[in-house]
Design an enzyme around this catalytic site. Structure first.
Site, PDB file in Angstrom:
ATOM      1  N   GLY A  12       5.993  -8.758  -4.954  1.00 53.71           N
ATOM      2  CA  GLY A  12       5.565  -8.916  -3.566  1.00 53.71           C
ATOM      3  C   GLY A  12       5.669 -10.363  -3.116  1.00 53.71           C
ATOM      4  O   GLY A  12       5.085 -11.254  -3.740  1.00 53.71           O
ATOM      5  N   GLY A  14       4.726 -11.365  -0.041  1.00 47.16           N
ATOM      6  CA  GLY A  14       3.898 -11.497   1.163  1.00 47.16           C
ATOM      7  C   GLY A  14       2.964 -12.685   0.995  1.00 47.16           C
ATOM      8  O   GLY A  14       3.243 -13.635   0.247  1.00 47.16           O
ATOM      9  N   GLU A 176      -4.625  -6.303  20.189  1.00 46.12           N
ATOM     10  CA  GLU A 176      -3.574  -7.292  20.489  1.00 46.12           C
ATOM     11  C   GLU A 176      -2.362  -6.623  21.120  1.00 46.12           C
ATOM     12  O   GLU A 176      -1.765  -7.132  22.077  1.00 46.12           O
ATOM     13  CB  GLU A 176      -3.193  -8.043  19.210  1.00 46.12           C
ATOM     14  N   ALA A 320      -5.098 -11.904   5.591  1.00 45.42           N
ATOM     15  CA  ALA A 320      -4.147 -12.833   4.986  1.00 45.42           C
ATOM     16  C   ALA A 320      -4.843 -13.924   4.165  1.00 45.42           C
ATOM     17  O   ALA A 320      -4.364 -14.297   3.087  1.00 45.42           O
ATOM     18  CB  ALA A 320      -3.307 -13.466   6.094  1.00 45.42           C
ATOM     19  N   GLN A 321      -5.991 -14.427   4.650  1.00 46.60           N
ATOM     20  CA  GLN A 321      -6.679 -15.506   3.938  1.00 46.60           C
ATOM     21  C   GLN A 321      -7.116 -15.080   2.539  1.00 46.60           C
ATOM     22  O   GLN A 321      -7.020 -15.854   1.593  1.00 46.60           O
ATOM     23  CB  GLN A 321      -7.898 -15.970   4.738  1.00 46.60           C
TER      24      GLN A 321
HETATM   25  C1  LIG Z   1       0.157  -5.731  12.388  1.00 45.33           C
HETATM   26  C2  LIG Z   1      -0.718  -6.540  11.468  1.00 45.33           C
HETATM   27  C3  LIG Z   1      -1.474  -7.597  11.974  1.00 45.33           C
HETATM   28  C4  LIG Z   1      -2.284  -8.337  11.136  1.00 45.33           C
HETATM   29  N1  LIG Z   1      -2.992  -9.386  11.663  1.00 45.33           N
HETATM   30  C5  LIG Z   1      -3.731 -10.160  10.847  1.00 45.33           C
HETATM   31  C6  LIG Z   1      -4.413 -11.304  11.343  1.00 45.33           C
HETATM   32  O1  LIG Z   1      -4.357 -11.587  12.543  1.00 45.33           O
HETATM   33  N2  LIG Z   1      -5.124 -12.067  10.469  1.00 45.33           N
HETATM   34  C7  LIG Z   1      -5.185 -11.763   9.140  1.00 45.33           C
HETATM   35  O2  LIG Z   1      -5.813 -12.485   8.373  1.00 45.33           O
HETATM   36  N3  LIG Z   1      -4.572 -10.683   8.635  1.00 45.33           N
HETATM   37  C8  LIG Z   1      -3.838  -9.882   9.443  1.00 45.33           C
HETATM   38  N4  LIG Z   1      -3.183  -8.783   8.951  1.00 45.33           N
HETATM   39  C9  LIG Z   1      -3.380  -8.436   7.525  1.00 45.33           C
HETATM   40  C10 LIG Z   1      -2.530  -9.320   6.635  1.00 45.33           C
HETATM   41  O3  LIG Z   1      -1.212  -9.362   7.096  1.00 45.33           O
HETATM   42  C11 LIG Z   1      -2.621  -8.769   5.231  1.00 45.33           C
HETATM   43  O4  LIG Z   1      -3.955  -8.800   4.824  1.00 45.33           O
HETATM   44  C12 LIG Z   1      -1.767  -9.591   4.270  1.00 45.33           C
HETATM   45  O5  LIG Z   1      -0.415  -9.505   4.628  1.00 45.33           O
HETATM   46  C13 LIG Z   1      -1.969  -9.103   2.845  1.00 45.33           C
HETATM   47  O6  LIG Z   1      -1.156  -9.879   2.005  1.00 45.33           O
HETATM   48  P1  LIG Z   1      -0.549  -9.227   0.686  1.00 45.33           P
HETATM   49  O7  LIG Z   1       0.161 -10.323  -0.025  1.00 45.33           O
HETATM   50  O8  LIG Z   1      -1.585  -8.442  -0.019  1.00 45.33           O
HETATM   51  O9  LIG Z   1       0.499  -8.148   1.231  1.00 45.33           O
HETATM   52  P2  LIG Z   1       1.735  -8.342   2.195  1.00 45.33           P
HETATM   53  O10 LIG Z   1       1.672  -9.617   2.932  1.00 45.33           O
HETATM   54  O11 LIG Z   1       1.814  -7.086   2.974  1.00 45.33           O
HETATM   55  O12 LIG Z   1       2.961  -8.436   1.199  1.00 45.33           O
HETATM   56  C14 LIG Z   1       3.330  -7.369   0.372  1.00 45.33           C
HETATM   57  C15 LIG Z   1       4.753  -7.621  -0.077  1.00 45.33           C
HETATM   58  O13 LIG Z   1       5.043  -6.759  -1.135  1.00 45.33           O
HETATM   59  C16 LIG Z   1       6.313  -6.184  -0.955  1.00 45.33           C
HETATM   60  N5  LIG Z   1       6.285  -4.901  -1.651  1.00 45.33           N
HETATM   61  C17 LIG Z   1       5.448  -3.865  -1.414  1.00 45.33           C
HETATM   62  N6  LIG Z   1       5.679  -2.865  -2.274  1.00 45.33           N
HETATM   63  C18 LIG Z   1       6.685  -3.296  -3.081  1.00 45.33           C
HETATM   64  C19 LIG Z   1       7.364  -2.709  -4.178  1.00 45.33           C
HETATM   65  N7  LIG Z   1       7.054  -1.492  -4.619  1.00 45.33           N
HETATM   66  N8  LIG Z   1       8.349  -3.405  -4.777  1.00 45.33           N
HETATM   67  C20 LIG Z   1       8.682  -4.649  -4.329  1.00 45.33           C
HETATM   68  N9  LIG Z   1       8.056  -5.253  -3.305  1.00 45.33           N
HETATM   69  C21 LIG Z   1       7.065  -4.590  -2.693  1.00 45.33           C
HETATM   70  C22 LIG Z   1       6.454  -6.074   0.541  1.00 45.33           C
HETATM   71  O14 LIG Z   1       7.816  -6.014   0.937  1.00 45.33           O
HETATM   72  C23 LIG Z   1       5.768  -7.344   1.004  1.00 45.33           C
HETATM   73  O15 LIG Z   1       6.663  -8.414   1.100  1.00 45.33           O
HETATM   74  C24 LIG Z   1      -2.361  -8.016   9.761  1.00 45.33           C
HETATM   75  C25 LIG Z   1      -1.614  -6.955   9.253  1.00 45.33           C
HETATM   76  C26 LIG Z   1      -0.792  -6.221  10.098  1.00 45.33           C
HETATM   77  C27 LIG Z   1       0.014  -5.083   9.546  1.00 45.33           C
END
Ligand SMILES: Cc1cc2nc3c(=O)[nH]c(=O)nc-3n(C[C@H](O)[C@H](O)[C@H](O)COP(=O)(O)OP(=O)(O)OC[C@H]3O[C@@H](n4cnc5c(N)ncnc54)[C@H](O)[C@@H]3O)c2cc1C
Length: 453
Positions: A12, A14, A176, A320-321
């Protein structure tokens, strides 16, 4: 025999995965980051792509570009489909190969979340969610297509359902999106159509709860609701959505005819818990310990939206934080182990606050005892979001686009793009089942002309 270099696999790219990779930049190890897409996505601004303000290239950056100076790190585009904890390997599929085992010494799972229809998966076909760039472009197509269809439609009785937009879920994404659609239709599109009045579009925001932005204080919730209503959004609270189909939605027994229904109500974690056969919370997130590892496996970390950790008796939110702080912590802990340093203390989340935008120049901000709404909150929101974009070129281009839109009302991309399928095919057929998730399918929704890279 040369000493074997340990391998840290991060799944991931993200917020969590990228923060972990950066924390490991000086670690004497081979870092391999696997993502099914080639880009890191700034999800908080997805709604601005869905409403044509920004282009996909404004909020996504190639992961290998971000990590280009990190010599110990390799980026692989592939989909992880499972984990063998005993053999210490993940299984990766890509365009050519299926389930290739890939060994690790340390594993960080940061695979995020996806939409949840709370057991009503049949809704997905009619009410796409917003989670990735393909979703955002599909929703953009759908919104713009509705206006094009209405302008072409001779029968005015059909305008009503074409120009009714229903958003299910009044959390930050729903609020939003509703504010941004209101701004799009009442300002940008207003002077461009001759047979319809875009400003007459109906925008309905529905939620089962009694407040919009339920995670914010009551005062900020009601400020956001007031602002939405001022923008002409109908806010329907305390009602469940009983049905979603091709004609629209049924809310508390009332049928609302609509060709554009968008799901912003819920998310469910990635299947990481199933891969690990680990204990999960009620939502399916992997229960982790305070060093972010899976019980019994000090070499496996789970971070971000797919992990479940309580702090002060409450689960940490999926924001995200949390993902960034956890990713950084996991990377730092592995670095310390591999360099023979003592482990850090248990992970603690530092909450910097929450924000949500409600239309142009208005936001709500809650940070500790500070609760503000209006333009000052919007300025803070804009500054924070610019700061957290992954690359400086994006900060500049997003800032310039915002200023341009603020001054002129003009938007970044209002193209209806559908590269696959005949030109005449309705974009309303772009259901997420077709466009969601994989790197391969992403190309279907995102046009060349949308890229700034
Ligand atoms: C529309 C929207 C608005 C948001 N607004 C806010 C906000 O204003 N403020 C805030 O704090 N949070 C916000 N969030 C939430 C925030 O984006 C998430 O909490 C954050 O992205 C989580 O981070 P993460 O690293 O867990 O996952 P992600 O950032 O989602 O990253 C996951 C990554 O894993 C990859 N992945 C997934 N499954 C697989 C797999 N099987 N194999 C390989 N790669 C894989 C994906 O492609 C992705 O790149 C929002 C979310 C959305 C959807």
């Amino acid at each position: 025999m040369p000493e074997r270099i340990p391998r840290v696999v991060i799944v991931g790219g993200g917020f969590g995965g990228l923060a972990a990779a950066k924390a490991l930049r000086k670690t004497p190890a081979q870092i391999v980051l696997i993502d099914r897409t080639n880009h890191h996505l700034f999800q908080p601004l997805l709604y601005q792509v869905a409403t044509s303000l920004l282009t996909p290239g404004h909020i996504g950056s190639p992961i290998r570009g971000i990590l280009r100076n990190q010599k110990n790190t390799t980026v692989i585009m592939g989909e992880v489909t499972g984990v063998d904890k005993d053999e210490k390997c993940v299984f990766v599929s890509d365009a050519d190969r299926e389930q290739v085992p890939f060994a690790y010494d340390y594993l960080i799972l940061a695979t995020g979340a996806r939409h949840s229809y709370f057991g009503h998966d049949q809704f997905e076909k009619f009410a796409p969610g917003l989670k990735n760039l393909a979703d955002a472009v599909a929703i953009r197509n759908k919104i713009l297509q509705a206006f094009e269809q209405a302008e072409a439609e001779e029968d005015p009785s059909r305008h009503r359902d074409l120009l009714t937009f229903v958003l299910v879920g009044a959390g930050p994404t729903g609020v939003e999106l509703a504010g941004a659609i209101a701004h799009l239709v009442r300002n940008t599109l207003r002077s461009e159509f001759r047979r319809i009045d875009p400003a007459s579009a109906r925008i309905v925001l529905v939620d089962l709860g009694n407040r919009v932005l339920g995670s914010f204080s009551e005062g900020l919730s009601s400020a956001a609701k007031g602002r939405l209503e001022k923008l002409g959004v109908e806010v329907r609270l305390g009602h469940s959505v009983d049905q979603i189909d091709e004609d629209g939605v049924v809310v508390a027994g009332e049928r609302i005819l609509s060709k554009t229904v968008i799901w912003t109500a819920g998310v469910t974690p990635s299947p990481a818990g199933k891969w690990l056969k680990a204990e999960a919370d009620r939502g399916g997130r992997v229960r982790i310990q305070h060093d972010l590892t899976v019980p019994g496996h000090p070499e496996i970390f789970v971070v971000g939206d797919t992990a479940s950790l309580d702090q002060n008796g409450k689960p940490l939110p999926g924001v995200a934080q949390v993902a960034m702080q956890q990713g950084r912590y996991a990377g730092n802990l592995i670095h310390r182990r591999l360099t023979g340093r003592p482990a850090p203390g248990p992970f603690r989340y530092f909450d910097k606050g929450s924000m949500a935008v409600v239309g142009k120049g208005f936001a709500v901000l809650q940070s500790g005892k500070v609760h503000i709404s209006g333009l000052p909150a919007w300025l803070a929101w804009a500054a924070v979001h610019l700061e957290f974009l992954a690359q400086s070129n994006l900060r500049v281009s997003v800032f310039l686009q915002w200023v341009w839109t603020f001054l002129t009302g003009q938007r970044g991309s209002r193209l209806i793009v559908n590269h696959h399928g005949p030109e005449r095919r309705s974009a309303t057929a772009d259901v997420p089942g077709r466009v969601m998730a994989s790197g391969k399918s992403l190309a279907k929704g995102v046009g060349e002309s949308d890229q700034v890279h």
